[in-house]
Design a protein around this motif. Structure first.
Motif, mmCIF file in Angstrom:
data_model
loop_
_atom_site.group_PDB
_atom_site.id
_atom_site.type_symbol
_atom_site.label_atom_id
_atom_site.label_comp_id
_atom_site.label_asym_id
_atom_site.label_seq_id
_atom_site.Cartn_x
_atom_site.Cartn_y
_atom_site.Cartn_z
ATOM 1 N N ASP A 364 0.851 -1.209 0.000
ATOM 2 C CA ASP A 364 0.000 0.000 0.000
ATOM 3 C C ASP A 364 0.870 1.237 0.000
ATOM 4 O OD1 ASP A 364 -2.118 -1.573 -0.028
ATOM 5 O OD2 ASP A 364 -2.874 -1.084 1.998
ATOM 6 N N ASN A 365 1.904 1.163 0.848
ATOM 7 C CA ASN A 365 2.803 2.293 0.979
ATOM 8 C C ASN A 365 3.414 2.633 -0.363
ATOM 9 O OD1 ASN A 365 2.894 3.517 3.335
ATOM 10 N ND2 ASN A 365 4.204 2.019 4.313
ATOM 11 N N LEU A 368 0.927 4.458 -2.410
ATOM 12 C CA LEU A 368 0.763 5.823 -1.877
ATOM 13 C C LEU A 368 1.953 6.675 -2.303
ATOM 14 C CD1 LEU A 368 -0.748 7.808 -0.122
ATOM 15 C CD2 LEU A 368 0.309 6.778 1.876
ATOM 16 N N ALA A 371 1.593 7.663 -5.770
ATOM 17 C CA ALA A 371 0.616 8.764 -5.919
ATOM 18 C C ALA A 371 1.258 10.073 -5.526
ATOM 19 C CB ALA A 371 -0.592 8.508 -5.045
ATOM 20 N N MET A 497 2.549 29.651 -5.521
ATOM 21 C CA MET A 497 1.571 28.750 -4.914
ATOM 22 C C MET A 497 1.868 27.306 -5.275
ATOM 23 S SD MET A 497 -1.903 31.000 -4.893
ATOM 24 C CE MET A 497 -2.635 30.179 -6.192
ATOM 25 N N GLN A 500 4.790 26.027 -3.382
ATOM 26 C CA GLN A 500 4.386 25.714 -1.996
ATOM 27 C C GLN A 500 3.722 24.343 -1.933
ATOM 28 O OE1 GLN A 500 2.349 29.112 -0.679
ATOM 29 N NE2 GLN A 500 2.735 28.737 1.476
ATOM 30 N N VAL A 504 4.831 20.835 0.078
ATOM 31 C CA VAL A 504 3.948 20.057 0.972
ATOM 32 C C VAL A 504 3.919 18.606 0.535
ATOM 33 C CG1 VAL A 504 1.570 19.717 1.733
ATOM 34 C CG2 VAL A 504 2.527 22.023 1.604
ATOM 35 N N ILE A 505 3.753 18.407 -0.786
ATOM 36 C CA ILE A 505 3.668 17.038 -1.309
ATOM 37 C C ILE A 505 4.988 16.294 -1.080
ATOM 38 C CG2 ILE A 505 3.461 15.697 -3.444
ATOM 39 C CD1 ILE A 505 1.376 17.833 -4.296
ATOM 40 N N ILE A 508 5.173 15.079 2.395
ATOM 41 C CA ILE A 508 4.330 13.879 2.553
ATOM 42 C C ILE A 508 5.072 12.668 2.002
ATOM 43 C CG2 ILE A 508 2.162 12.760 1.846
ATOM 44 C CD1 ILE A 508 0.997 15.637 1.683
ATOM 45 N N GLU A 511 7.644 11.424 4.351
ATOM 46 C CA GLU A 511 7.028 10.685 5.470
ATOM 47 C C GLU A 511 6.633 9.289 5.024
ATOM 48 O OE1 GLU A 511 6.612 11.140 8.620
ATOM 49 O OE2 GLU A 511 7.591 13.103 8.645
ATOM 50 N N GLY A 514 9.596 6.985 4.598
ATOM 51 C CA GLY A 514 10.053 6.519 5.932
ATOM 52 C C GLY A 514 9.192 5.380 6.417
ATOM 53 N N GLY A 515 7.876 5.590 6.328
ATOM 54 C CA GLY A 515 6.894 4.567 6.788
ATOM 55 C C GLY A 515 7.120 3.274 6.039
ATOM 56 N N MET B 16 -6.317 10.023 1.272
ATOM 57 C CA MET B 16 -5.347 8.935 1.181
ATOM 58 C C MET B 16 -4.489 8.880 2.433
ATOM 59 S SD MET B 16 -4.279 9.222 -2.773
ATOM 60 C CE MET B 16 -2.896 8.079 -2.723
ATOM 61 N N PHE B 20 -4.006 5.870 5.219
ATOM 62 C CA PHE B 20 -2.690 5.404 5.648
ATOM 63 C C PHE B 20 -2.608 5.410 7.176
ATOM 64 C CE2 PHE B 20 1.748 4.746 5.672
ATOM 65 C CZ PHE B 20 2.293 5.632 6.583
ATOM 66 N N ARG B 23 -4.040 2.606 9.342
ATOM 67 C CA ARG B 23 -3.280 1.369 9.502
ATOM 68 C C ARG B 23 -2.022 1.554 10.362
ATOM 69 N NH1 ARG B 23 -3.117 1.230 3.862
ATOM 70 N NH2 ARG B 23 -5.239 1.001 3.103
ATOM 71 N N ARG B 27 2.147 6.313 14.231
ATOM 72 C CA ARG B 27 2.566 7.582 13.638
ATOM 73 C C ARG B 27 1.396 8.549 13.455
ATOM 74 N NH1 ARG B 27 7.271 7.391 10.554
ATOM 75 N NH2 ARG B 27 8.519 5.624 11.154
ATOM 76 N N LEU B 31 1.549 12.673 11.938
ATOM 77 C CA LEU B 31 1.097 12.913 10.577
ATOM 78 C C LEU B 31 -0.149 13.776 10.537
ATOM 79 C CD1 LEU B 31 1.594 9.694 8.534
ATOM 80 C CD2 LEU B 31 2.195 12.011 7.873
ATOM 81 N N SER B 38 -1.176 21.625 6.834
ATOM 82 C CA SER B 38 -1.069 21.906 5.410
ATOM 83 C C SER B 38 -2.439 22.060 4.781
ATOM 84 C CB SER B 38 -0.289 20.788 4.715
ATOM 85 O OG SER B 38 -1.026 19.587 4.821
#
Lengths: 588, 467
Positions: A364-365, A368, A371, A497, A500, A504-505, A508, A511, A514-515, B16, B20, B23, B27, B31, B38
């Motif tokens: 799944d990660n 994600l 995406a 914009m 910015q 942010v993306i 994410i 993160e 890392g997960g 999304m 995440f 599960r 964390r 998050l 944001s």
């Protein structure tokens, strides 16, 4: 008694009926006379009204007679032609009463009529003439139902009163009679007791009248009866004592024989603890002693056998206890092992699930992450597109600026042309003047000068038009410059914009990455854990097998010990039926 | 559009991320903090161009209560020495209360005006009002109380025939104290005829005159079969007698009649009376009753399908009747106000060409007087204008006129001479009012009105009125 009460009741009812009839007559008479006087008083008081006033005064007068419970149902006043001029009915005068008002009446006296009216009920109608019938008639209706209900109420009251009096008299008679009959009843009861043979009770009446004397005589009689009964009882007692002694001697002999017999039977059944109590002398005594000696020798033999038995039993019991304990601990061990194996199985399943979960999450990660990366790429594209737009807008701005500068150059050229036209005009004018001065020779020149002047004027006009167009272009270019500047600013804001959003993306994405790594590690660890669990499980299974074998051996031993013990028990039971004397008893 | 799209993309990312987080419990908090911040920032940047929802949910302005009309205080409860006290016993409660209240309001409007402008020779005029509920016995008790305890100067504005008829003998009893009754609100004959006529001064025409006028007009319109619905007492009988006499002049008689009990409410059924009256096949019906009972009767009569003309006399209280019939009609979805003739004893309060009407309307608007709250049993909403209050107003004008003629210290003994000397007094109604020794009734005129567009208006065209 019942007869007397009935007679009394009949008298009471008859009295009530008589007085009810009386009351009915009285009330009727009273209502009739009341109605009569009302009719007469209305008749006399309305003479003036009938003659002098209008019907409303008569209406007001008769309204006063109608109130709740005085028995007057209605008042109707008719004039000399029997036409109703006032009445107290709502909504109208019933037909039965209209009929009466039309009848020819006695001019002097009051007429009474009893009638039934559908909506009102029973009525006593009283008619009085006004001014001997010349001014009309008054009809007063007395409510017969009201009279009847009054009579009914009075009757109920009377019946209630008589019933209360009747009840009270009954109570008084009862008390009085019971005062005489109570002592008589007591005497009768005592006589009954004597007749049935009970002489213990006496009659307790201390009055001084005839009943008292009777009671005293009765008590005396009881005393006499009691004395003769006691003497008879003593003679009977003496005779029965002699017969008793004979019977006792015989019984004792029978009892002794029976005792000996019981003793022999007990010995035969194994009871060696008993001895006969020998009380008799002679043949019976000897027999008893012989029996005791036989029991003694039997007792000694049995004691020795039992002692040997007891030793065997205790030894076999000890063996059984030891084997049983062993079997129990082996079973416990086996159970513990089974439990441990189950636990390990559970742990294994959990480890498997964890491993599976971890790999699913890792997958799944990954998506994600994809995406997020896609988002990041899209934002980068947007920023790139924005930069592109910015470049293009800037080049448009440069082009427009260049255009503006060229326009200004055209402007200065046009100014020059305009000045030339002005001067040409002036020159043409001077030429024309000179031509005129030259006379006929200058005539054709004058025409040329005229043409030149016209051309100058037209070029002047053209330059003015061009100037106007140039001004418009200038304004347009200025506006375009402003617009492009704004466009550039807009594009810059858009890129900011987008940048910015890109940041942010990216955060994410970091993160998520890392997960994902943590997850992969976790999945690997879970896999290792699972393999370890598998090994432990196998070790446990072999231990379990060994334990089961041990348990089987122990159980066989236990069964053998048990058999031995049972055997010893049975032996003991066989000898136990011989009951022996306690040690103390034997010593004596 | 762009704004919405950007919000949608960020929303998708957030969803999304939320999945995440579901599960990965450990964390979750960190998050959520990042995404929350944001998301908010994005929304703040991109939402700048979108209309904020909060602007729509602004709290509504609080409703301000409608201000009640301020009435000048005209209560005359505190009496002062020198006041002229007029005793009034009338229905202020019960099914005929509108008559007493409206009569009082009309009279008090004029008296308030007189008192406000200094009274008569410096004396105020005060009404001592008592309720008799339109019942004879309380009226009798009230009258004795007014004479003996209250020591009133005179009695006036009594309401009803049965009440006044019962009180009449008292005037004979108090003959030496010279007690007089002014302007009773009844057209009955008893106090217009001997022997009591000399104790009573009337302004209004009698029921005989009202019923005669009604009968004459209806006969002219070709009606010959008259039914009478009347109150079972002296009032009803008085009107019944008036109709009977008027019909006799045309060689006619009443074809059917029915009574009802005084005090009947509008909720009661009058079907029985309707049935009795219909048996005589009448082509016109005259009602001698109070508004509650007459309203109920008209309702049941119309419900039974009878379509002919129905006449009422002045005592019915035209505005109260109209009010009641309108309400009853609305409840059933019918119009009960068709083919009504109400005879009146004062001109229409709508006729503002008359100076008296103008004065009446101004003063009742200015003072809007009400009886003392202790007299009333519940909320009564007075009509703005009406025939009854206009009559009360004219009664008061006549009273003031008489008192003006009596000088600074009026006595009861002056009353008959003063009144019988009054000639051609102008009350502002176009008809002069005169009294004499053998004339104790000021007006003879009867006015006829009918309902048009929810109001009582004068009948001008009799032929056109009846269809």
């Amino acid at each position: 008694m019942l007869g007397q009460i009935s007679i009394f009741a009949i008298i009471a009812i008859a009295t009530s009926l008589l007085s009810a009839w009386n009351l009915d007559q009285h009330l009727k008479r009273e209502y009739v006379s009341k109605g009569t006087s009302i009719a007469r008083s209305i008749a006399s008081s309305s003479v003036d009204l009938m003659v002098n006033s209008d019907p409303s005064a008569i209406q007001a007068a008769i309204d006063q007679f109608i109130s709740a419970d005085d028995g007057i149902a209605y008042v109707v006043v008719v004039d000399d032609r029997h036409a109703v001029v006032a009445h107290t009915f709502v909504p109208n005068v019933p037909a039965e009463i209209m009929e009466i008002t039309g009848l020819k009446e006695d001019k002097e006296t009051i007429t009474r009529r009893d009638l039934q009216v559908a909506e009102v009920g029973g009525i006593i109608n009283l008619t009085a003439p006004i001014l001997a019938g010349v001014a009309g008639y008054v009809h007063v209706g007395m409510d017969h139902d009201l009279i009847v209900s009054n009579i009914r109420a009075a009757l109920i009251r009377q019946f209630a009163l008589i019933a209360v009096i009747f009840g009270l008299s009954l109570a008084v008679v009862y008390v009085w009679v019971s005062r005489i009959t109570a002592p008589l009843a007591r005497l009768t009861a005592a006589a009954t007791d004597v007749a049935e043979g009970d002489l213990e009770r006496k009659v307790e009446i201390r009055s001084r009248d005839e009943l008292g004397a009777l009671a005293r005589a009765f008590n005396h009689m009881i005393d006499r009866l009691r004395t003769s009964r006691d003497a008879e009882a003593q003679a009977l007692a003496r005779e029965s004592a002699l017969r008793q002694a004979e019977v006792e001697a015989l019984t004792r002999l029978e009892q002794t024989v029976a005792r000996y017999l019981r003793f022999v039977q007990q010995v035969a059944e194994g009871d060696l603890a008993q001895r006969l109590d020998v009380q008799h002398e002679g043949a019976l005594g000897q027999l008893g002693n012989g029996l005791n000696a036989m029991a003694d020798s039997l007792h000694n033999i049995t004691t020795q056998v039992q002692r040997a038995n007891a030793n065997i039993a205790s030894a076999s019991a000890e063996i059984l206890a030891v084997t049983t304990q062993q079997a129990a601990s082996a079973a416990e061990q086996s159970a513990a092992l089974t439990q441990t194996a189950a636990t390990i199985e559970e742990v294994k399943v959990i480890a498997q699930q964890t491993s599976k979960e971890a790999s699913v999450v890792a997958h799944d990660n990954q998506s994600l992450l994809e995406a997020a990366r896609e988002g990041s790429r899209a934002v980068e594209d947007t920023v790139g597109g924005m930069q592109d737009i910015r470049g293009r807008v800037e080049s448009i701005a440069a082009t427009i600026l260049a255009l503006s500068e060229q326009t200004q150059a055209i402007g200065s050229i046009i100014t020059t042309v305009s000045e030339i036209a002005d001067q040409s005009n002036l020159l043409a004018l001077n030429a024309a003047i000179e031509a005129a001065r030259a006379g006929e020779q200058g005539k054709s020149f004058a025409i040329v000068a005229q043409h030149v002047r016209e051309l100058a004027v037209r070029s002047k006009a053209a330059t003015t038009q061009v100037r106007e167009i140039l001004d418009e272009i200038q304004q347009a270019t200025n506006a375009a410059v402003l617009v492009t500047e704004e466009g550039t600013k807009g594009v810059e804001a858009g890129s900011r914009m987008a940048a910015q959003a890109g940041k942010v993306i990216q955060r994410i994405t970091g993160e998520v990455e890392g997960g994902a790594q943590a997850n992969i590690q976790m999945a690997a660890a879970a896999q290792q854990q699972m393999a370890g669990m598998e090994q432990i499980g196998q070790a446990m299974t072999s231990i379990q097998l060994a334990t089961a074998q041990t348990l089987d051996g122990t159980r066989q031993a236990e069964r053998a010990a048990n058999d031995l013990y049972t055997l010893a028990q049975e032996l003991q039971k066989a000898t136990a039926r011989y009951r022996l004397m306690s040690v103390d008893a034997r010593k004596s | 559009m762009g704004c919405t799209r950007s919000s949608w993309i960020i929303g998708e990312i957030c969803t999304m991320a939320e999945q995440f987080l579901e599960r990965h419990v450990s964390r979750r908090r960190v998050l959520r903090g990042i995404l929350g911040a944001s998301g908010l920032a994005g929304a703040a940047v991109l939402g700048a161009g979108c209309s904020p929802l909060s602007a729509l949910s602004a709290s509504p302005a609080p409703l301000t209560p409608v201000q009640a009309r301020v009435r000048p205080a005209v209560t005359e409860d505190e009496r002062r020495d020198g006041d002229i006290v007029l005793g009034m016993s009338a229905a202020f409660r019960g099914s005929s209360r509108a008559l007493g209240i409206e009569l009082y309001r009309g009279a008090m409007a004029y008296l308030s005006h007189i008192n406000a402008s200094g009274g008569i020779n410096g004396r105020r005029i005060v009404i001592a009002a008592q309720n008799d509920g339109y019942q004879p016995t309380p009226a009798l008790d009230n009258t004795i109380g007014l004479i003996e305890q209250e020591q009133v100067f005179l009695l006036w504005n009594y309401v009803g025939t049965p009440t006044v008829t019962r009180v009449l003998p008292l005037f004979k009893r108090y003959q030496e104290q010279e007690i007089y009754l002014f302007c009773p609100f009844t057209g009955a004959q008893a106090h217009r005829d001997a022997p009591y006529d000399r104790f009573v001064f009337n302004l209004r025409a009698s029921y005989r005159q009202e019923t005669a006028g009604l009968v004459d007009h209806l006969v002219q319109l070709g009606r010959t079969r008259f039914g009478v619905f009347f109150q079972a007492d002296a009032y009803g009988r008085s009107g019944w007698d008036g109709v009977r006499r008027a019909l006799a002049q045309h060689d006619l008689a009443i074809v059917s009649e029915a009574t009802y009990r005084r005090g009947a409410a509008a909720t009661e059924s009058m079907a029985e009376q309707v049935q009795i009256l219909q048996q005589g096949r009448p082509d016109a019906i005259i009602c001698i009753g109070a508004y509650a009972a007459c309203g109920a009767f008209i309702r049941d009569l119309r419900d039974a399908g009878w379509q002919g003309p129905i006449a009422n006399v002045s005592f019915v209280g035209s505005e109260s009747l109209l009010d009641l019939l309108t309400k009853l009609g609305q409840a059933k979805g019918k119009d009960y106000t068709r083919q009504l003739i109400n005879s009146q004893v004062v001109p229409s309060y709508e006729d503002t060409t008359l100076s008296g009407v103008k004065e009446y309307r101004t003063l009742i608007d200015t003072y809007d007087p009400r009886p003392s709250q202790q007299l009333l049993d519940d909320d009564y909403t007075p009509a703005p204008y009406g025939f009854v209050s206009f009559e009360g107003f004219l009664n008061a004008k006549l009273m003031v006129e008489m008192l003006r003629h009596m000088g600074s210290s009026p006595t009861r003994a002056q009353i008959p001479a003063t009144m019988e000397a009054m000639q051609n007094v102008d009350l502002g109604i176009g008809t002069p009012v005169s009294f004499a020794h053998d004339r104790h009734q000021g007006l003879d005129a009867v006015y006829y009105t009918t309902v048009d567009a929810g109001r009582f208006v004068p009948i001008t065209d009799w032929k056109g009125w009846l269809d």
